[in-house]
Design a protein around this motif. Structure first.
Motif, mmCIF file in Angstrom:
data_model
loop_
_atom_site.group_PDB
_atom_site.id
_atom_site.type_symbol
_atom_site.label_atom_id
_atom_site.label_comp_id
_atom_site.label_asym_id
_atom_site.label_seq_id
_atom_site.Cartn_x
_atom_site.Cartn_y
_atom_site.Cartn_z
ATOM 1 N N GLU A 114 0.824 -1.210 0.000
ATOM 2 C CA GLU A 114 0.000 0.000 0.000
ATOM 3 C C GLU A 114 0.858 1.261 0.000
ATOM 4 O OE1 GLU A 114 -3.114 -0.345 -0.426
ATOM 5 O OE2 GLU A 114 -3.994 -1.927 0.817
ATOM 6 N N ASP A 165 -6.874 0.728 3.801
ATOM 7 C CA ASP A 165 -7.087 1.415 2.531
ATOM 8 C C ASP A 165 -8.069 2.574 2.649
ATOM 9 O OD1 ASP A 165 -9.283 -0.086 3.008
ATOM 10 O OD2 ASP A 165 -9.345 -1.074 1.061
ATOM 11 N N GLN A 188 -11.069 2.645 3.498
ATOM 12 C CA GLN A 188 -12.482 2.398 3.194
ATOM 13 C C GLN A 188 -13.317 2.570 4.452
ATOM 14 O OE1 GLN A 188 -12.177 -1.527 0.910
ATOM 15 N NE2 GLN A 188 -13.739 -0.399 -0.210
ATOM 16 N N LYS A 237 -6.159 -5.290 -2.559
ATOM 17 C CA LYS A 237 -5.063 -6.214 -2.336
ATOM 18 C C LYS A 237 -5.577 -7.607 -1.987
ATOM 19 C CE LYS A 237 -2.213 -3.027 -3.319
ATOM 20 N NZ LYS A 237 -3.070 -1.899 -3.394
HETATM 21 N N1 UDP Z 1 -4.226 -6.905 3.127
HETATM 22 C C1 UDP Z 1 -3.278 -7.622 3.834
HETATM 23 N N2 UDP Z 1 -2.864 -8.835 3.338
HETATM 24 C C2 UDP Z 1 -3.363 -9.368 2.175
HETATM 25 C C3 UDP Z 1 -4.360 -8.634 1.489
HETATM 26 C C4 UDP Z 1 -4.777 -7.423 2.000
HETATM 27 O O1 UDP Z 1 -2.805 -7.200 4.879
HETATM 28 O O2 UDP Z 1 -2.933 -10.452 1.779
HETATM 29 C C5 UDP Z 1 -4.662 -5.598 3.660
HETATM 30 C C6 UDP Z 1 -4.749 -4.502 2.636
HETATM 31 O O3 UDP Z 1 -3.519 -3.822 2.500
HETATM 32 C C7 UDP Z 1 -5.804 -3.599 3.208
HETATM 33 C C8 UDP Z 1 -6.732 -4.575 3.914
HETATM 34 O O4 UDP Z 1 -5.977 -5.759 4.129
HETATM 35 O O5 UDP Z 1 -5.276 -2.722 4.160
HETATM 36 C C9 UDP Z 1 -7.976 -4.869 3.119
HETATM 37 O O6 UDP Z 1 -7.638 -5.301 1.844
HETATM 38 P P1 UDP Z 1 -8.478 -4.918 0.556
HETATM 39 O O7 UDP Z 1 -8.824 -3.494 0.581
HETATM 40 O O8 UDP Z 1 -7.748 -5.423 -0.623
HETATM 41 O O9 UDP Z 1 -9.752 -5.828 0.786
HETATM 42 P P2 UDP Z 1 -11.315 -5.473 0.650
HETATM 43 O O10 UDP Z 1 -11.517 -4.035 0.976
HETATM 44 O O11 UDP Z 1 -11.659 -5.816 -0.733
HETATM 45 O O12 UDP Z 1 -11.936 -6.401 1.642
#
Ligand code: UDP
Ligand code: MG
Length: 309
Positions: A11, A93, A95, A203
């Motif tokens: 990130e 991230d 969100q 990620k």
């Molecule tokens: N992340 C992590 N390891 C992984 C994949 C993701 O630590 O193998 C972290 C990523 O950097 C982010 C958080 O987990 O801070 C959520 O990931 P992402 O936004 O891709 O997932 P989503 O929002 O789709 O659930």
């Protein structure tokens, strides 16, 4: 002290933004905090950026894992290394809005809640990803053995007692929102609209997302094995009817018809058996994973502000 655990994987583009926003959100209501970032084996410059931020602000701690273990393992590692009496969890991230921690903190310290989860009332953006997540939550809500999990993910805050309970569950396949909901305690929530990721690509690849959904379903419901049972029962019923028909045909002498019905029954039974075998295999795999008893993660180095790099 308040600890905030944030997992990071590749990130580099948003670390500054993330830390700026989180630091100012926390300083608005407390000065006694640590931000524990778990670097989940990033291959970009995330770790260097994190360490240079740590040089300027010693409340930032960095737990560097030996490789990429995945989101849930990274959160687990962070929870096990956090030293606060109250511990928050947030994706890295942006969100989930760090500004909401103040409301979570208030509810825990003033209203005596043990656990506050972020409940998403909506999601900005319209990707297929959002749609899959929506479907998962709809489905999961209806089959899971835990019932207080509406539209909630990792974004949350917990008292130390709850974290200890959470961490005492040593299962290797971990779906933390489910475990958090499972342990009980006085649970509340704050509502928010989930933002779009502030920078870069997700990620968690789609395949990782599906595996997480499967982990949740296998760990917190009996749906897969029940599904096989029902499939088997339907098969039995259909072929009992077919059996009656065959007998009648035999008695009334119009028996030698159709290879099609024979083939159909072979296909139907064969597919039921294969699906069931697959599901049973999935359970066996999970039992095997648990019995191997491997650690969920390995720490490469804990930059807790006391050690030199
Ligand atoms: N992340 C992590 N390891 C992984 C994949 C993701 O630590 O193998 C972290 C990523 O950097 C982010 C958080 O987990 O801070 C959520 O990931 P992402 O936004 O891709 O997932 P989503 O929002 O789709 O659930
Ligand atoms: Mg995300």
């Amino acid at each position: 002290m308040l600890s905030i655990v944030i997992p990071i994987y590749n990130e580099e583009g948003l670390i500054d933004d993330l830390l700026d926003r989180t630091v100012s959100a926390l300083e608005a209501f407390t000065s006694d905090y640590e931000i524990l970032i778990v670097d989940d084996g990033s291959k970009d410059h995330s770790l260097q950026y994190l360490l240079s931020r740590q040089n300027k602000n010693h409340k930032i701690k960095v737990l560097s894992l030996s490789k990429n273990f995945g989101h849930q393992a990274a959160f687990t590692a962070g929870l096990e290394h956090a030293s606060g009496e109250i511990i928050g969890m947030m994706d890295g991230d942006l969100q989930d809005p760090p500004e909401l921690f103040s409301e979570m903190y208030r509810k825990i310290t003033e209203e005596d809640y043990d656990i506050i989860s972020g409940t998403r009332t909506g999601r900005k953006g319209s990707s297929s990803r959002n749609f899959y997540t929506f479907l998962f939550h709809l489905f999961f809500r209806n089959i899971a053995v835990i019932h207080n999990m509406k539209n909630t993910g990792n974004f949350s805050m917990m008292k130390r007692e709850a974290v200890t309970a959470l961490l005492s569950m040593k299962e290797k396949v971990r779906y933390l929102p489910g475990l958090r909901s499972f342990i009980g305690f006085k649970q509340g929530s704050v509502e928010f609209v989930r933002d779009e990721r502030s920078e870069g690509e997700p990620k968690m690849s789609l395949s990782k997302l599906f595996i997480l959904a499967a982990d949740a379903i296998f760990a917190f419901s009996r749906f897969p094995i029940k599904f096989c049972l029902y499939l088997g029962l339907i098969g039995t019923f259909v072929f009992m009817c077919a059996g009656v028909y065959v007998l009648i045909a035999k008695i009334f002498g119009f028996a030698v018809i159709g290879w099609s019905s024979t083939l159909l029954s072979i296909y139907f039974l064969g597919s039921i058996q294969l699906v069931s075998l697959g599901v049973v295999g999935e359970y066996v795999y999970r039992i095997y994973k648990e019995s191997q008893n491997r650690p969920v993660y390995f720490v490469k180095k804990f930059y807790d502000g006391n050690s030199k790099k």
